[in-house]
Scaffold this active site. Structure first.
Site, PDB file in Angstrom:
ATOM      1  N   SER A 185      75.511  69.300  58.234  1.00  0.00           N
ATOM      2  CA  SER A 185      74.812  68.911  59.464  1.00  0.00           C
ATOM      3  C   SER A 185      75.364  69.654  60.681  1.00  0.00           C
ATOM      4  O   SER A 185      76.512  70.129  60.674  1.00  0.00           O
ATOM      5  CB  SER A 185      74.983  67.408  59.675  1.00  0.00           C
ATOM      6  OG  SER A 185      76.357  67.113  59.803  1.00  0.00           O
ATOM      7  N   ASN A 198      72.659  67.661  49.360  1.00  0.00           N
ATOM      8  CA  ASN A 198      71.225  67.642  49.048  1.00  0.00           C
ATOM      9  C   ASN A 198      70.804  68.631  47.949  1.00  0.00           C
ATOM     10  O   ASN A 198      69.883  68.341  47.194  1.00  0.00           O
ATOM     11  CB  ASN A 198      70.386  67.798  50.317  1.00  0.00           C
ATOM     12  CG  ASN A 198      70.609  69.106  51.004  1.00  0.00           C
ATOM     13  OD1 ASN A 198      71.716  69.626  51.008  1.00  0.00           O
ATOM     14  ND2 ASN A 198      69.575  69.667  51.577  1.00  0.00           N
ATOM     15  N   CYS A 205      66.974  71.144  53.430  1.00  0.00           N
ATOM     16  CA  CYS A 205      67.206  71.619  54.810  1.00  0.00           C
ATOM     17  C   CYS A 205      66.052  72.450  55.325  1.00  0.00           C
ATOM     18  O   CYS A 205      65.810  72.498  56.533  1.00  0.00           O
ATOM     19  CB  CYS A 205      68.494  72.424  54.868  1.00  0.00           C
ATOM     20  SG  CYS A 205      68.496  73.812  53.737  1.00  0.00           S
ATOM     21  N   GLU A 262      75.899  77.002  58.020  1.00  0.00           N
ATOM     22  CA  GLU A 262      74.522  76.859  57.530  1.00  0.00           C
ATOM     23  C   GLU A 262      74.118  75.426  57.832  1.00  0.00           C
ATOM     24  O   GLU A 262      74.486  74.509  57.100  1.00  0.00           O
ATOM     25  CB  GLU A 262      74.468  77.148  56.021  1.00  0.00           C
ATOM     26  CG  GLU A 262      74.943  78.543  55.620  1.00  0.00           C
ATOM     27  CD  GLU A 262      73.987  79.653  56.025  1.00  0.00           C
ATOM     28  OE1 GLU A 262      72.797  79.357  56.254  1.00  0.00           O
ATOM     29  OE2 GLU A 262      74.419  80.810  56.139  1.00  0.00           O
TER      30      GLU A 262
END
Ligand code: NAD
Length: 457
Positions: free
Chosen positions: A189, A115, A244, A210
């Site tokens: 994820s 992302n 996120c 993370e």
């Protein structure tokens, strides 16, 4: 390209040569990275554009500029961070000097998501280099142009036995996880985070995870409506909300509910125009599976704004859903796309209970001018990091550690924390031969115990 076991072996040998222990070697490696990234700014932006239509402005602010700032901050601070740090010594151990020495872990593995595919791969690398490790990087296969860019650049400026990028997809990541590393830094994820931790456990390899989750955003009645709406719409729809730390769902105080929904809607029009599809400031969904997943979250009965989509360009308009309930599909998992579920609350204590019944979020946002409410809510909700009266910006301050808690992750980085998380802290206590206090030695006596009791207080 070396095969994975040979690459790991080569990196171990290079680490053992001791070259990376020299702080000037690390600074030179960071300088090299800085130079190539400045030269290739357009190529990075182009890769990001091809991968998911990322506007140049966002590519610069959230990826390229962010990383350059991180390198600069690290180069400026590194000599001082890497010095052994003196700490106090208790009286009972005197005379002595106590120090913390920062030691690189060794051969590290850094796995990144798609992302923010450039920043989330290079920012941890800056920490790995600063701390004196070697590193193998595994950029996400989902953003294949950025993956190629990263691997090509690394190959151009570093020997693979020091730093190397691995191409490929999940099988290659799985193959990497079969190797023994000294630290694994994973961003992605929660589901894959569990796999990484299980694999690491076999070798007792420390992990930094993370991860993601649903980050709540509370809007109290005591706010500046226009500014709150602008900051939320910006934080939510940047990168088409594939962020996120994006505010995942918005809880709006009942007294301003209708007014604020209208304000959110007019802000979307102000930012992206009547037809956001034609806006140069709005990104696209990364691939078709994500596009289809997101469309499945739009409950037409609750649509307040947006909802339009175009599969061929993977476009989904900035969308607001109203009167969402906690059991709706959109509230099950992290939205990770441009859909903003909104609902009304009137009692903050009840709202906190509902938020706290869910996994601890990576980020948390609270909009209110009421200082007492700020204190109360910040104390009551566990989260990785928070912005008050803004969204996302807490992660841009390198003086603040960035990381999750519980299901949103473990370990934190950014700025000096990146250096620290990639370093083992060795404890050293140095004693002179002179002044050898004998009270600790056998034969143990009641008098010596009395002395020790006094000094240990
Ligand atoms: P992901 O977990 O699917 O993939 C991340 C990496 O893991 C990729 O490089 C992929 O190759 C690898 N991977 C995927 N499946 C694997 C498997 N079965 N075995 C081994 N490796 C595997 O995550 P994603 O879809 O790329 O990214 C989105 C997620 O990342 C979201 O949950 C988001 O919240 C989270 N995220 C967190 C942060 C943060 O800083 N905390 C930042 C960005 C994204």
């Amino acid at each position: 390209m070396l095969d994975i076991p040979t690459l790991v072996k080569a990196q171990r040998a290079f680490f053992s040569s001791g070259k990376t222990r020299d702080v000037s070697f690390r600074i030179e490696a960071l300088e090299k990275l800085r130079r190539v990234l400045i030269d290739r700014e357009q190529d990075i932006a182009e890769a990001l554009k091809k991968d998911f239509g990322k506007p140049f402005f966002e590519s610069y602010t959230t990826e390229i500029g962010y990383v350059l700032g991180d390198i600069g901050h690290t180069i400026r601070g590194l000599k001082s961070w890497a010095k052994p740090r003196k700490v106090k010594t208790p009286l009972v151990l005197m005379p002595a000097r106590s120090e913390i020495h920062y030691e690189p872990f060794g051969c590290t593995l850094i796995i990144a998501p798609w992302n923010y595919p450039f920043q989330l791969q290079i920012s941890p690398l800056i920490g790995a280099i600063a701390a004196g490790n070697t590193a193998i990087l595994k950029p996400s296969e989902v953003t294949k142009h950025t993956q190629k860019f990263i691997n090509d650049v690394l190959q151009e400026i570093y020997p693979p036995e020091y730093i190397a990028g691995v191409g490929g997809a999940i099988p290659e990541t799985q193959q990497l996880l079969e190797e023994k590393f000294d630290l694994i830094f994973f961003t992605g994820s929660t589901r894959v985070g569990r796999i990484v931790m299980e694999k690491a456990a076999r070798n007792l390899t420390p992990v930094v995870l993370e991860l993601g989750g649903k980050s709540p955003c509370i809007v109290d009645e005591n706010v500046d409506l226009k500014t709150a709406a602008r900051r939320i719409v910006w934080g939510k729809f940047m990168n088409a909300s594939q962020t996120c730390v994006a505010p995942d769902y918005i809880c709006i105080h009942a007294n301003i509910y209708e007014q604020f929904l209208t304000q959110l809607k007019s802000t979307i029009v102000e930012f992206y125009g009547e037809n956001p599809k034609t806006s140069d400031s709005y990104a696209r969904i990364v691939n078709e599976p994500h596009f289809d997943r997101l469309l499945g979250l739009i409950d037409k009965a609750k649509l307040f704004h947006g909802g339009e989509s175009d599969r061929s360009s993977r476009y989904i308009a900035p969308t607001i859903l109203r009167d969402v309930s906690w059991t709706d599909k959109v509230m099950e998992d992290e939205v990770f796309g441009p859909i903003m579920p909104c609902f009304k609350y009137d009692n903050i204590d009840d709202l906190i209970k509902l938020i706290n019944a869910r996994p601890k979020p990576l980020s948390f946002y609270l909009f209110t001018k009421n200082k007492n409410l700020q204190e109360k809510v910040l104390r009551a909700v566990p989260f990785g990091g928070a912005s008050v009266n803004d969204c996302v910006v807490h992660l841009a301050n390198p003086e603040l550690p960035f990381g999750g808690v519980g299901e949103s992750g473990m370990g934190a980085y950014h700025g000096q924390y990146s250096f620290e998380v990639f370093s083992h802290k060795k404890s050293v206590l140095r004693k002179p031969f002179a002044l050898d206090a004998t009270m600790r030695y056998p034969p143990y006596t009641p008098f010596n115990l009395k002395l020790i009791r006094f000094f240990m207080k």
